[in-house]
Design a protein around this motif. Structure first.
Motif, short mmCIF file in Angstrom:
data_model
loop_
_atom_site.label_atom_id
_atom_site.label_comp_id
_atom_site.label_asym_id
_atom_site.label_seq_id
_atom_site.Cartn_x
_atom_site.Cartn_y
_atom_site.Cartn_z
N LEU A 110 0.84 -1.20 0.00
CA LEU A 110 0.00 0.00 0.00
C LEU A 110 0.88 1.24 0.00
O LEU A 110 2.03 1.20 0.45
CB LEU A 110 -0.89 0.01 1.24
N PRO A 111 0.37 2.35 -0.51
CA PRO A 111 1.17 3.57 -0.46
C PRO A 111 1.38 4.01 1.00
O PRO A 111 0.56 3.72 1.87
CB PRO A 111 0.34 4.59 -1.23
N GLU A 112 2.47 4.67 1.23
CA GLU A 112 2.78 5.11 2.59
C GLU A 112 1.77 6.15 3.04
O GLU A 112 1.35 7.01 2.29
CB GLU A 112 4.17 5.71 2.64
N ARG A 113 1.39 6.03 4.30
CA ARG A 113 0.46 7.01 4.88
C ARG A 113 1.23 8.20 5.42
O ARG A 113 2.34 8.06 5.90
CB ARG A 113 -0.33 6.36 6.02
N ARG A 114 0.60 9.33 5.32
CA ARG A 114 1.21 10.52 5.91
C ARG A 114 1.05 10.42 7.42
O ARG A 114 0.06 9.91 7.91
CB ARG A 114 0.52 11.79 5.43
N SER A 115 2.00 10.95 8.10
CA SER A 115 1.88 10.94 9.57
C SER A 115 0.78 11.94 9.97
O SER A 115 0.52 12.92 9.28
CB SER A 115 3.20 11.32 10.22
N ALA A 116 0.17 11.69 11.09
CA ALA A 116 -0.95 12.53 11.55
C ALA A 116 -0.49 13.95 11.83
O ALA A 116 -1.20 14.91 11.55
CB ALA A 116 -1.58 11.91 12.79
N SER A 117 0.71 14.11 12.37
CA SER A 117 1.17 15.46 12.69
C SER A 117 1.42 16.28 11.43
O SER A 117 1.18 17.48 11.40
CB SER A 117 2.45 15.40 13.53
N LYS A 118 1.89 15.64 10.36
CA LYS A 118 2.10 16.37 9.11
C LYS A 118 0.76 16.84 8.54
O LYS A 118 0.64 17.97 8.09
CB LYS A 118 2.79 15.45 8.09
N ALA A 119 -0.24 15.99 8.58
CA ALA A 119 -1.55 16.35 8.05
C ALA A 119 -2.16 17.47 8.88
O ALA A 119 -2.74 18.41 8.35
CB ALA A 119 -2.47 15.14 8.03
N ASP A 120 -2.02 17.37 10.21
CA ASP A 120 -2.58 18.41 11.08
C ASP A 120 -1.88 19.74 10.85
O ASP A 120 -2.51 20.78 10.80
CB ASP A 120 -2.45 18.01 12.55
N SER A 121 -0.56 19.71 10.72
CA SER A 121 0.15 20.96 10.53
C SER A 121 -0.18 21.57 9.17
O SER A 121 -0.22 22.78 9.02
CB SER A 121 1.66 20.75 10.67
N ASN A 122 -0.43 20.75 8.19
CA ASN A 122 -0.79 21.24 6.87
C ASN A 122 -2.17 21.92 6.92
O ASN A 122 -2.35 23.01 6.38
CB ASN A 122 -0.78 20.09 5.86
N ILE A 123 -3.12 21.31 7.59
CA ILE A 123 -4.46 21.89 7.74
C ILE A 123 -4.37 23.16 8.57
O ILE A 123 -4.97 24.18 8.24
CB ILE A 123 -5.43 20.88 8.38
N LEU A 124 -3.59 23.08 9.64
CA LEU A 124 -3.43 24.24 10.50
C LEU A 124 -2.81 25.41 9.75
O LEU A 124 -3.26 26.55 9.90
CB LEU A 124 -2.54 23.87 11.70
N SER A 125 -1.81 25.14 8.95
CA SER A 125 -1.18 26.23 8.20
C SER A 125 -2.13 26.81 7.17
O SER A 125 -2.12 28.00 6.91
CB SER A 125 0.11 25.74 7.54
N ARG A 126 -2.96 25.98 6.59
CA ARG A 126 -3.94 26.51 5.63
C ARG A 126 -5.00 27.37 6.32
O ARG A 126 -5.41 28.40 5.80
CB ARG A 126 -4.62 25.36 4.88
N ILE A 127 -5.42 26.95 7.51
CA ILE A 127 -6.44 27.71 8.24
C ILE A 127 -5.87 29.04 8.72
O ILE A 127 -6.50 30.09 8.59
CB ILE A 127 -6.98 26.89 9.43
N THR A 128 -4.66 29.01 9.29
CA THR A 128 -4.09 30.23 9.85
C THR A 128 -3.63 31.22 8.79
O THR A 128 -3.41 32.38 9.10
CB THR A 128 -2.90 29.92 10.78
N SER A 129 -3.49 30.78 7.57
CA SER A 129 -3.06 31.70 6.53
C SER A 129 -4.23 32.37 5.81
O SER A 129 -4.02 33.14 4.88
CB SER A 129 -2.18 30.96 5.51
N THR A 130 -5.45 32.13 6.26
CA THR A 130 -6.60 32.77 5.63
C THR A 130 -6.64 34.25 5.99
O THR A 130 -6.09 34.70 6.99
CB THR A 130 -7.93 32.11 6.06
N THR A 131 -7.33 35.04 5.16
CA THR A 131 -7.39 36.49 5.39
C THR A 131 -8.21 36.83 6.63
O THR A 131 -7.91 37.82 7.30
CB THR A 131 -7.99 37.20 4.16
N ILE A 132 -9.20 36.03 6.94
CA ILE A 132 -10.03 36.31 8.12
C ILE A 132 -9.18 36.18 9.38
O ILE A 132 -9.24 37.03 10.27
CB ILE A 132 -11.24 35.34 8.17
N ILE A 133 -8.39 35.13 9.46
CA ILE A 133 -7.54 34.93 10.63
C ILE A 133 -6.47 36.02 10.70
O ILE A 133 -6.20 36.57 11.78
CB ILE A 133 -6.88 33.53 10.59
N SER A 134 -5.90 36.35 9.57
CA SER A 134 -4.86 37.39 9.56
C SER A 134 -5.43 38.73 10.00
O SER A 134 -4.81 39.44 10.79
CB SER A 134 -4.27 37.53 8.16
#
Length: 105
Positions: free
Chosen positions: A12-36
């Protein structure tokens, strides 16, 4: 070195680690204009609050100092005047109550 896949086993393809996925989502959320813009508003509010507290302290210092220099001596002087007036009133009432001796002719 990567392990060779065993024969007959589907890899099976390798799974991403949970912390990488969380940090990716977190970085996308915090970079929005509303949050900024929300962060900027919070920074501005903190700055204004700090300036307001400092200026309020200065105003309080000026008001208290003015009160001590101008108003307190006035209150003390008014109290002394009231005591003096009460003393004079008491003396006149005592003098009025004394019997008057008849004048000798």
């Amino acid at each position: 070195m990567a392990a060779k896949p065993r024969r007959g086993i589907v890899s099976l393809p390798e799974r991403r680690s949970a912390s990488k996925a969380d940090s990716n989502i977190l970085s996308r959320i915090t970079s929005t204009t509303i949050i900024s813009s929300g962060k900027q508003v919070a920074r501005d509010a903190a700055f204004v609050s700090k300036k307001l507290i400092c200026s309020t302290g200065k105003v309080a210092w000026i008001a208290i100092t003015t009160f001590l220099i101008l108003i307190v001596p006035l209150i003390i002087e008014m109290d002394h005047e009231q005591l003096f007036t009460d003393l004079e009133l008491q003396q006149t009432s005592l003098l009025d109550s004394l019997p008057v001796a008849p004048a000798h002719s």
